[in-house]
Scaffold this motif. Structure first.
Motif, PDB file in Angstrom:
ATOM      1  N   GLY A  45       0.830  -1.203   0.000  1.00  0.00           N
ATOM      2  CA  GLY A  45       0.000   0.000   0.000  1.00  0.00           C
ATOM      3  C   GLY A  45       0.859   1.246   0.000  1.00  0.00           C
ATOM      4  O   GLY A  45       2.006   1.231   0.478  1.00  0.00           O
ATOM      5  N   GLN A  46       0.322   2.313  -0.560  1.00  0.00           N
ATOM      6  CA  GLN A  46       1.035   3.585  -0.568  1.00  0.00           C
ATOM      7  C   GLN A  46       0.049   4.723  -0.755  1.00  0.00           C
ATOM      8  O   GLN A  46      -1.023   4.546  -1.342  1.00  0.00           O
ATOM      9  CB  GLN A  46       2.091   3.629  -1.665  1.00  0.00           C
ATOM     10  N   VAL A  47       0.438   5.896  -0.254  1.00  0.00           N
ATOM     11  CA  VAL A  47      -0.325   7.124  -0.467  1.00  0.00           C
ATOM     12  C   VAL A  47       0.548   8.056  -1.290  1.00  0.00           C
ATOM     13  O   VAL A  47       1.697   8.342  -0.923  1.00  0.00           O
ATOM     14  CB  VAL A  47      -0.717   7.800   0.857  1.00  0.00           C
ATOM     15  N   ARG A  48       0.038   8.508  -2.419  1.00  0.00           N
ATOM     16  CA  ARG A  48       0.786   9.407  -3.302  1.00  0.00           C
ATOM     17  C   ARG A  48       0.276  10.825  -3.125  1.00  0.00           C
ATOM     18  O   ARG A  48      -0.929  11.078  -3.202  1.00  0.00           O
ATOM     19  CB  ARG A  48       0.616   8.988  -4.764  1.00  0.00           C
ATOM     20  N   ARG A  49       1.187  11.748  -2.870  1.00  0.00           N
ATOM     21  CA  ARG A  49       0.845  13.151  -2.719  1.00  0.00           C
ATOM     22  C   ARG A  49       0.903  13.849  -4.073  1.00  0.00           C
ATOM     23  O   ARG A  49       1.921  13.787  -4.765  1.00  0.00           O
ATOM     24  CB  ARG A  49       1.808  13.834  -1.742  1.00  0.00           C
ATOM     25  N   LEU A  50      -0.157  14.495  -4.435  1.00  0.00           N
ATOM     26  CA  LEU A  50      -0.233  15.236  -5.686  1.00  0.00           C
ATOM     27  C   LEU A  50      -0.213  16.725  -5.404  1.00  0.00           C
ATOM     28  O   LEU A  50      -0.303  17.162  -4.261  1.00  0.00           O
ATOM     29  CB  LEU A  50      -1.513  14.879  -6.437  1.00  0.00           C
ATOM     30  N   LYS A  51      -0.106  17.506  -6.473  1.00  0.00           N
ATOM     31  CA  LYS A  51      -0.201  18.954  -6.286  1.00  0.00           C
ATOM     32  C   LYS A  51      -1.551  19.313  -5.689  1.00  0.00           C
ATOM     33  O   LYS A  51      -1.657  20.174  -4.823  1.00  0.00           O
ATOM     34  CB  LYS A  51       0.005  19.675  -7.620  1.00  0.00           C
ATOM     35  N   ARG A  52      -2.580  18.638  -6.158  1.00  0.00           N
ATOM     36  CA  ARG A  52      -3.935  18.844  -5.639  1.00  0.00           C
ATOM     37  C   ARG A  52      -4.382  17.575  -4.917  1.00  0.00           C
ATOM     38  O   ARG A  52      -4.850  16.624  -5.541  1.00  0.00           O
ATOM     39  CB  ARG A  52      -4.911  19.164  -6.777  1.00  0.00           C
ATOM     40  N   GLY A  53      -4.176  17.532  -3.614  1.00  0.00           N
ATOM     41  CA  GLY A  53      -4.655  16.419  -2.820  1.00  0.00           C
ATOM     42  C   GLY A  53      -3.741  15.204  -2.898  1.00  0.00           C
ATOM     43  O   GLY A  53      -2.530  15.310  -3.060  1.00  0.00           O
ATOM     44  N   SER A  54      -4.337  14.020  -2.795  1.00  0.00           N
ATOM     45  CA  SER A  54      -3.581  12.782  -2.782  1.00  0.00           C
ATOM     46  C   SER A  54      -4.491  11.630  -3.198  1.00  0.00           C
ATOM     47  O   SER A  54      -5.705  11.795  -3.314  1.00  0.00           O
ATOM     48  CB  SER A  54      -3.015  12.528  -1.376  1.00  0.00           C
ATOM     49  N   TYR A  55      -3.883  10.482  -3.424  1.00  0.00           N
ATOM     50  CA  TYR A  55      -4.677   9.285  -3.662  1.00  0.00           C
ATOM     51  C   TYR A  55      -3.937   8.096  -3.063  1.00  0.00           C
ATOM     52  O   TYR A  55      -2.704   8.094  -2.929  1.00  0.00           O
ATOM     53  CB  TYR A  55      -4.969   9.072  -5.147  1.00  0.00           C
ATOM     54  N   GLY A  56      -4.694   7.084  -2.661  1.00  0.00           N
ATOM     55  CA  GLY A  56      -4.108   5.905  -2.054  1.00  0.00           C
ATOM     56  C   GLY A  56      -4.259   4.694  -2.943  1.00  0.00           C
ATOM     57  O   GLY A  56      -5.280   4.524  -3.613  1.00  0.00           O
ATOM     58  N   VAL A  57      -3.231   3.842  -2.957  1.00  0.00           N
ATOM     59  CA  VAL A  57      -3.245   2.620  -3.756  1.00  0.00           C
ATOM     60  C   VAL A  57      -3.000   1.431  -2.833  1.00  0.00           C
ATOM     61  O   VAL A  57      -2.061   1.448  -2.028  1.00  0.00           O
ATOM     62  CB  VAL A  57      -2.161   2.644  -4.852  1.00  0.00           C
ATOM     63  N   LEU A  58      -3.847   0.423  -2.935  1.00  0.00           N
ATOM     64  CA  LEU A  58      -3.661  -0.832  -2.216  1.00  0.00           C
ATOM     65  C   LEU A  58      -3.574  -1.970  -3.230  1.00  0.00           C
ATOM     66  O   LEU A  58      -4.419  -2.081  -4.126  1.00  0.00           O
ATOM     67  CB  LEU A  58      -4.827  -1.113  -1.272  1.00  0.00           C
ATOM     68  N   TYR A  59      -2.541  -2.794  -3.091  1.00  0.00           N
ATOM     69  CA  TYR A  59      -2.469  -4.036  -3.847  1.00  0.00           C
ATOM     70  C   TYR A  59      -2.935  -5.147  -2.920  1.00  0.00           C
ATOM     71  O   TYR A  59      -2.354  -5.374  -1.854  1.00  0.00           O
ATOM     72  CB  TYR A  59      -1.040  -4.285  -4.334  1.00  0.00           C
ATOM     73  N   THR A  60      -4.005  -5.811  -3.304  1.00  0.00           N
ATOM     74  CA  THR A  60      -4.629  -6.810  -2.434  1.00  0.00           C
ATOM     75  C   THR A  60      -4.748  -8.147  -3.155  1.00  0.00           C
ATOM     76  O   THR A  60      -4.768  -8.206  -4.394  1.00  0.00           O
ATOM     77  CB  THR A  60      -6.037  -6.348  -2.006  1.00  0.00           C
ATOM     78  N   GLU A  61      -4.855  -9.204  -2.359  1.00  0.00           N
ATOM     79  CA  GLU A  61      -5.129 -10.535  -2.888  1.00  0.00           C
ATOM     80  C   GLU A  61      -6.531 -10.940  -2.459  1.00  0.00           C
ATOM     81  O   GLU A  61      -6.863 -10.863  -1.271  1.00  0.00           O
ATOM     82  CB  GLU A  61      -4.114 -11.540  -2.339  1.00  0.00           C
ATOM     83  N   TRP A  62      -7.362 -11.335  -3.425  1.00  0.00           N
ATOM     84  CA  TRP A  62      -8.733 -11.742  -3.139  1.00  0.00           C
ATOM     85  C   TRP A  62      -8.849 -13.258  -3.302  1.00  0.00           C
ATOM     86  O   TRP A  62      -8.581 -13.802  -4.388  1.00  0.00           O
ATOM     87  CB  TRP A  62      -9.717 -11.052  -4.077  1.00  0.00           C
TER      88      TRP A  62
END
Length: 368
Positions: free
Chosen positions: A294-311
């Motif tokens: 998992g990681q949180v990426r900081r952008l110029k406008r806000g941020s977004y989070g990415v999770l790599y998951t196994e289902w």
């Protein structure tokens, strides 16, 4: 501010071979925006940015800057218009026989500024870019970051309305790159300058751009807010760029031999980032969900989070869970990790690299 209408560019190479570098480009960049154009080598990025100040002329289509259709201007009118479009380059393009002061003063000399006024302007710009104490040094005495700061000051000399950045940070180390990007953000905020930058690095786009266009083989694949494009990439080229760049480390850390179910990339942006959707997923669906990276990426406008998951679960239950998350505004993508890890470079090359770039570079240099 900048508008390209049905713009195409075709080169005729030696032997009569015709190469279409850009195809039917339609693009609008509002005043005051930092706009990124990203793609791999051969995508057409340099050609596109050089069309804005008509260093390259389109084969067909219209190029509008600040309400003026550039292709209709006379040479003298075009020369005057270009003074309001600054440009910075990957390899700095400084005059090695001139000092820092002399390099920044050069465009003012060409424009006919009075000496006293030009001196005042140069000193103001050197203060802005943090090089006031280096005014009498020569480019050979500067670091790469300092050379680029000279290039930025020179590009700003005639108080342009537009600043074009042609891979301006790709020759710099990461810390210097960050410092240059912060300077560009400061210039944009302070002067309301419209900045168009091209790059092959997603990390540059995420740190500085408001919006981005993804270019491949001369065609715009998608355009949008940076957070939206990164969170929900629509084109294979954008997905390849993300995996090769800012998310590549997360993928590389996953052991495909330990997996019991598909790997699902989840992207949370906006309201979806603030709701307990994973707990709802586990409560409402017969699934086992393992968080791999998992990681949180900081952008110029806000941020977004990415999770790599196994289902782990039945196919129909996975499909229902996917539909649920997508309705809640979460980006969902099922990945074949073995394939992505086995041939990442070959896949990127297949999708996004054109063989024409060296040929076009040679063609351009032979016709200047």
């Amino acid at each position: 501010m900048i508008r390209l209408v049905d713009v195409s560019k075709t080169y005729t190479l030696p032997g009569g071979v015709r190469v279409e570098a850009l195809k039917d480009i339609n693009l609008e960049i509002p005043r005051g925006e930092i706009f990124g154009i990203i793609g791999h080598s051969g995508a057409g990025k340099s050609t596109l940015i050089r069309l804005i100040n008509l260093l390259e002329r389109p084969t067909r289509g219209e190029v509008w800057v600040d309400g003026v259709e550039m292709t209709r201007l006379s040479e003298e009118e075009l020369r005057r218009r270009r003074m309001k479009i600054g440009m910075i380059f990957q390899h700095f393009n400084l005059l090695w026989s001139r000092t820092v002061f002399g390099n920044v003063a050069f465009p003012l000399e060409i424009a006919g500024w009075p000496r006293a006024k030009a001196r005042e302007r140069v000193l103001e710009l050197l203060e802005l870019v943090g090089l006031a104490e280096h005014r009498d040094r020569y480019p050979s005495q500067l670091s790469g970051g300092q050379k680029q700061r000279v290039g930025i000051a020179r590009a700003l000399a005639n108080a342009p309305d537009v600043l074009l950045s042609d891979e301006a940070t790709s020759a710099l180390d990461p810390n210097t790159t960050d410092a240059i990007l912060e300077l560009l953000k400061e210039i944009n905020a302070r002067f309301g300058l419209t900045i168009v930058l091209i790059t092959h690095e997603m990390s540059v786009i995420e740190k500085v751009a408001d919006r981005v266009a993804v270019l491949d083989h001369g065609v715009i694949q998608e355009v949008g807010e940076v957070a939206e494009v990164f969170a929900r990439p629509r084109s294979p080229v954008t997905r390849a760029l993300l995996r090769e760049g800012i998310e590549g480390g997360a993928l590389a850390a996953i052991d495909p031999n330990a997996l019991r179910g598909p790997v699902v990339r989840l992207v949370f942006v906006g309201e979806s980032a603030n709701r307990p959707l994973l707990s709802a997923l586990l409560r409402n669906f017969d699934l086992e969900v393992n968080i791999l990276q998992g990681q949180v990426r900081r952008l110029k406008r806000g941020s977004y989070g990415v999770l790599y998951t196994e289902w782990i679960g039945r196919e129909e239950e996975i499909a229902r869970a996917r539909d649920f998350l997508e309705r809640e505004g979460v980006g969902v993508e099922v990945l074949d990790v073995r394939e992505l890890q086995a041939t990442p470079r070959e896949e990127v090359n297949r999708l996004a690299v054109s063989p024409r770039e060296p040929e076009l570079a040679a063609h351009r240099s032979g016709h200047r």
